[in-house]
Design an enzyme around this catalytic site. Structure first.
Site, PDB file in Angstrom:
ATOM      1  N   CYS A 104       0.894  -4.722   5.058  1.00 44.73           N
ATOM      2  CA  CYS A 104      -0.048  -4.600   6.862  1.00 44.73           C
ATOM      3  C   CYS A 104      -1.151  -4.999   6.760  1.00 44.73           C
ATOM      4  CB  CYS A 104      -0.017  -2.874   6.465  1.00 44.73           C
ATOM      5  SG  CYS A 104      -0.498  -2.343   5.483  1.00 44.73           S
TER       6      CYS A 104
ATOM      7  N   ASP B 147      -5.412 -16.662  63.083  1.00 41.42           N
ATOM      8  CA  ASP B 147      -6.355 -17.890  62.453  1.00 41.42           C
ATOM      9  C   ASP B 147      -8.443 -17.115  62.993  1.00 41.42           C
ATOM     10  OD1 ASP B 147      -4.728 -19.716  62.005  1.00 41.42           O
ATOM     11  OD2 ASP B 147      -4.605 -20.049  64.888  1.00 41.42           O
TER      12      ASP B 147
ATOM     13  N   CYS C 283       2.917   1.742   3.549  1.00 43.51           N
ATOM     14  CA  CYS C 283       4.188   0.509   3.494  1.00 43.51           C
ATOM     15  C   CYS C 283       4.958   1.045   2.055  1.00 43.51           C
ATOM     16  CB  CYS C 283       3.629  -0.580   3.579  1.00 43.51           C
ATOM     17  SG  CYS C 283       2.689  -0.973   4.180  1.00 43.51           S
TER      18      CYS C 283
ATOM     19  N   CYS D 204       0.951  -1.443  -0.197  1.00 47.50           N
ATOM     20  CA  CYS D 204      -0.174   0.047   0.163  1.00 47.50           C
ATOM     21  C   CYS D 204       0.953   1.395   0.309  1.00 47.50           C
ATOM     22  CB  CYS D 204      -0.531  -0.020   1.086  1.00 47.50           C
ATOM     23  SG  CYS D 204      -0.480   0.494   2.947  1.00 47.50           S
TER      24      CYS D 204
ATOM     25  N   CYS E  45      -3.150  -4.359   1.295  1.00 43.80           N
ATOM     26  CA  CYS E  45      -1.537  -4.735   1.622  1.00 43.80           C
ATOM     27  C   CYS E  45      -0.773  -6.181   1.424  1.00 43.80           C
ATOM     28  CB  CYS E  45      -0.987  -3.596   1.969  1.00 43.80           C
ATOM     29  SG  CYS E  45       0.524  -3.191   2.516  1.00 43.80           S
TER      30      CYS E  45
END
Ligand SMILES: *[C@@H]1O[C@H](CO)[C@@H](O)[C@H](O)[C@H]1NC(C)=O
Ligand SMILES: *[C@@H]1O[C@H](CO)[C@@H](O)[C@H](O)[C@H]1NC(C)=O
Ligand SMILES: [Zn+2]
Length: 547
Positions: A130, A362, A33, A30, A127
Site C-alpha cells: 500500500c 439574434d 495489508c 504492513c 509497506c
C-alpha cells in the site's frame, strides 16, 4: 503490548492464516495489508490503531503453533507440533479442520525471515503493497486534515461520500503480493480468489469514513451529492507499471486530459491480461521496498450540479444571448446569459455554469410574451439548497439587475427534466411579430391576402449569414398562419406562427432566392424586415410558477 490472548480475541485469524501473515510481513507488507491478503472482512480489525494491530499480528506469527491451537480451541492438543502428519493431504485436512499442525505448512523462507521482520525496525518500513496509505494516512490526524480542508471551502452539505484515488502502480504491487501468497492461500483454503482480497480502497474507507464523519459531524455514505476526494502519489515507484506497456500496448492509449497513459484503469486491465509467468519475469515478487511513503494530494470537494430553469424576456435589440466575442474581442457589453447567471453564480457560490435554452434569438431580436425557456447548470455549487421563497428573491434580483431582461418561472429542476426543453424542439411552434418594409407602395387591400395563407410550405437553404457555422442544406419548414396590419404605404406589421427553426428574416427578404417561396414573391415587391420580435416559444417547460 498486547498479550497473545488479547490479540487473538480481536483478530479473526485462524492458524491456517499464520504462514500467510508470516510471509506477508516478511515480504514487507504492513499489518493492515496482511489482514487484507488474508481476506479478513471484519471492519473493526482495521479500525484499531495501527500500533495495536501490528503488535497483535507479530504476537500471532511468533506464537508457537501448539499454544495457538490450545488457545483457540480451548482443548489440549492431541498431537505435538513436531509430530509430522503422514501425508500432505492429511496435513491439509488437519489444518483446515482443527487448525492443528497448520503452522508446519509455512513456506520455509518465510519462516526464516519472520524472525527478522517481526522486529520493530521492520514495522517502521513503508509497506510494499500500500506504499504507506494504510499505515500513515488512516488515523484521526489525517481525518482532521481532510476535515479542515473541507471546512475551509465552506460548502453546504448534510452528508458526503469519500472517494480515494491511489497511484496506478499500486495495482502492480498488489498483483505481485498476491502472486507471493497465492499458492499458500489456496493450499490453506483461506481465500478462493484474488477478488476476495480486501481492496486498499475498501480498507481505507472502513477506517476513514467513521473518522471523517466524526470530524465533520455528518454521515459519510456510499452515495451523496457531495464528494470529498483524497488521493495519493508515490513518485518513487511511478515507473513500476511502465513494463506493462510492452505486454499490452492496446491498454495504454494516449487520451486527452490525461497526464500519463498509465491510468489506474489501464494498469488494472494490463495486469488482468498479463500471464503469471511474464509478470514474474518482468516484475519483482514480492515488490521492492520503497524508501519513501506516498504523499497525500490536496483534498478536493465537489458538489453535484444544481439545475435552475425559467423563461426569459429580452427587451433589447443590442443584447446577444451569449457573450459575443470576435477575434478575442468583446463586441457587446453584456449578454442574456451573463445577466441571468451572475446572481445565480454568487448565490449558489458555483464555480461555473452551462447555459442552454430552447432555441435562441439574434442580437437584434427581442423575446416578448411569456419568454424563452432556459436552463442553467450550476457547476460545483457550494450552496445547493434554496427555499421557494429564496428562489423567488433570486428571480427578483435578476429582474432588478437590468432593464434589458426579465425572468419568470425560475425554479430548481432535475438534470433529467432539462431534457424536456430540447425534446421535440423541431415540432414546436413559435410566434413572431415583424415590422415589414415594402419597396412598392401598398394600400390596406394589398395585404389582405396574407391572412388566407395557411400551412405554407417553404424550402430554406442555409442562410448566407450562418453558412460559416452551419452546413449547406435545404430545410423544409411550415408557416402555419400569418396576419398583417397596415401601417403606411411602405410598412406593415406581420405576425407569423411557424414551425420552430424557421428563418424569419430570410423568409421576408428571400436571401437572394435561397428561401422559396418568400414574402417578396408573395407581395410582388422587394420586402425587408426592419424589426423582429419573438412573441412566444410554445414549449410547455418549465412549469409555470404562481407569483
Ligand atoms: C454543458 O451541457 C452540455 C449539454 O447540455 C454538455 O454536453 C456539456 O458537457 C456541459 N458542460 C459542462 C462543463 O458540464
Ligand atoms: C420578474 O419579471 C417577470 C416578467 O416581468 C415577472 O413575471 C415576475 O413576476 C418578476 N418576478 C419578480 C420576483 O420580480
Ligand atoms: Zn500496507
Amino acid at each position: 503490548m498486547h498479550s497473545t490472548g488479547q490479540g487473538r480475541g480481536m483478530l479473526p485469524l485462524k492458524v491456517k492464516d499464520r504462514p500467510i501473515v508470516r510471509a506477508l510481513l516478511a515480504a514487507g507488507c504492513c499489518a493492515r495489508c496482511a489482514l487484507r491478503f488474508c481476506c479478513v472482512g471484519l471492519q473493526s480489525a482495521y479500525r484499531q490503531s495501527y500500533e495495536d494491530l501490528a503488535s497483535e499480528l507479530h504476537a500471532f506469527v511468533s506464537a508457537e503453533p501448539s499454544s495457538m491451537e490450545h488457545g483457540k480451541s480451548g482443548d489440549a492438543p492431541e498431537k505435538g507440533p513436531t509430530e509430522r502428519p503422514p501425508c500432505k493431504k492429511m496435513r491439509l485436512e488437519t489444518a483446515q479442520g482443527s487448525g492443528e499442525g497448520g503452522d508446519t505448512e509455512g513456506i520455509p523462507e518465510a519462516h526464516a525471515d519472520a524472525d527478522v521482520d517481526t522486529t520493530a525496525t521492520a514495522e517502521s518500513k513503508v509497506c510494499v503493497a500500500c506504499l504507506g496509505v494504510l499505515q500513515y494516512f488512516c488515523d484521526k490526524t489525517y481525518a482532521k486534515k481532510v476535515a479542515e480542508a473541507v471546512t475551509a471551502e465552506r460548502y453546504q452539505f448534510d452528508s458526503l461520500v469519500l472517494s480515494v484515488s491511489l497511484p496506478a502502480q499500486l495495482s502492480v504491487r498488489e498483483h505481485s503480493t498476491w502472486l507471493l501468497v497465492k499458492k499458500l492461500v489456496r493450499d490453506k483454503g483461506a481465500c478462493q480468489d484474488k477478488d476476495d482480497i480486501i481492496q486498499v480502497k475498501e480498507a481505507f474507507k472502513w477506517i476513514m469514513n467513521g473518522l471523517v464523519s466524526q470530524e465533520l459531524g455528518v454521515p459519510v455514505l456510499a452515495k451523496s451529492l457531495f464528494e470529498v476526494s483524497v488521493g495519493f502519489t508515490h513518485p518513487e515507484t511511478d515507473e513500476d507499471c511502465h513494463f506493462l506497456a510492452t505486454t499490452c500496448s492496446d491498454c495504454f492509449k494516449p487520451a486527452r486530459n490525461k497526464l500519463s497513459v498509465f491510468t489506474r484503469m489501464a494498469v488494472v486491465k494490463a495486469v488482468e491480461k498479463i500471464s503469471e509467468e511474464n509478470f514474474r519475469r518482468l516484475f519483482p515478487c514480492p515488490p521492492t521496498h520503497p524508501a519513501t511513503r506516498c504523499a497525500a494530494l490536496a483534498t478536493q470537494c465537489l458538489h453535484v450540479s444544481v439545475f435552475v430553469a425559467g423563461r426569459y424576456n429580452k427587451f433589447s435589440r443590442t443584447l446577444p444571448q451569449t457573450p459575443w466575442v470576435i477575434d478575442g474581442e468583446r463586441r457587446m457589453e453584456s449578454s442574456v446569459e451573463e445577466l441571468i447567471t451572475a446572481p445565480l453564480l454568487s448565490s449558489f457560490r458555483s464555480e461555473g455554469f452551462n447555459f442552454s435554452s430552447s432555441g435562441r434569438e439574434d442580437v437584434d431580436v427581442r423575446t416578448l410574451g411569456k419568454g424563452r425557456p432556459f436552463a442553467v447548470e450550476l457547476l460545483n455549487p457550494h450552496r445547493a439548497q434554496f427555499s421557494k421563497e429564496e428562489v423567488r428573491e433570486l428571480q427578483e434580483a435578476i429582474n432588478k439587475s437590468s432593464d434589458k431582461i426579465r425572468v419568470r418561472d425560475l425554479q430548481i429542476v432535475t438534470r433529467e427534466a432539462v431534457g424536456h426543453m430540447k425534446e421535440g424542439e423541431e415540432e414546436k411552434t413559435k410566434s413572431y411579430g415583424a415590422l415589414i418594409w415594402t419597396q412598392r407602395p401598398i394600400e390596406k387591400d394589398d395585404i389582405e391576402f396574407i391572412k388566407d395563407i395557411k400551412e405554407l410550405k417553404i424550402a430554406q437553404k442555409t442562410p448566407l449569414r450562418v453558412l460559416h457555422r452551419r452546413p449547406l442544406a435545404v430545410r423544409p419548414r411550415i408557416i402555419h398562419t400569418m396576419t398583417a396590419q397596415f401601417l403606411d404605404a411602405h410598412h406593415f406589421h406581420l405576425n407569423l406562427r411557424t414551425q420552430a427553426g424557421t428563418y424569419i428574416k430570410e423568409f421576408v427578404h428571400g436571401d437572394f432566392g435561397r428561401t422559396k417561396p418568400n414574402l417578396c414573391e408573395l407581395m410582388k415587391s422587394d420586402t425587408d424586415i426592419l424589426e423582429l420580435d419573438v412573441e412566444s416559444v410554445d414549449v410547455d417547460w418549465p412549469p409555470a410558477i404562481e407569483d
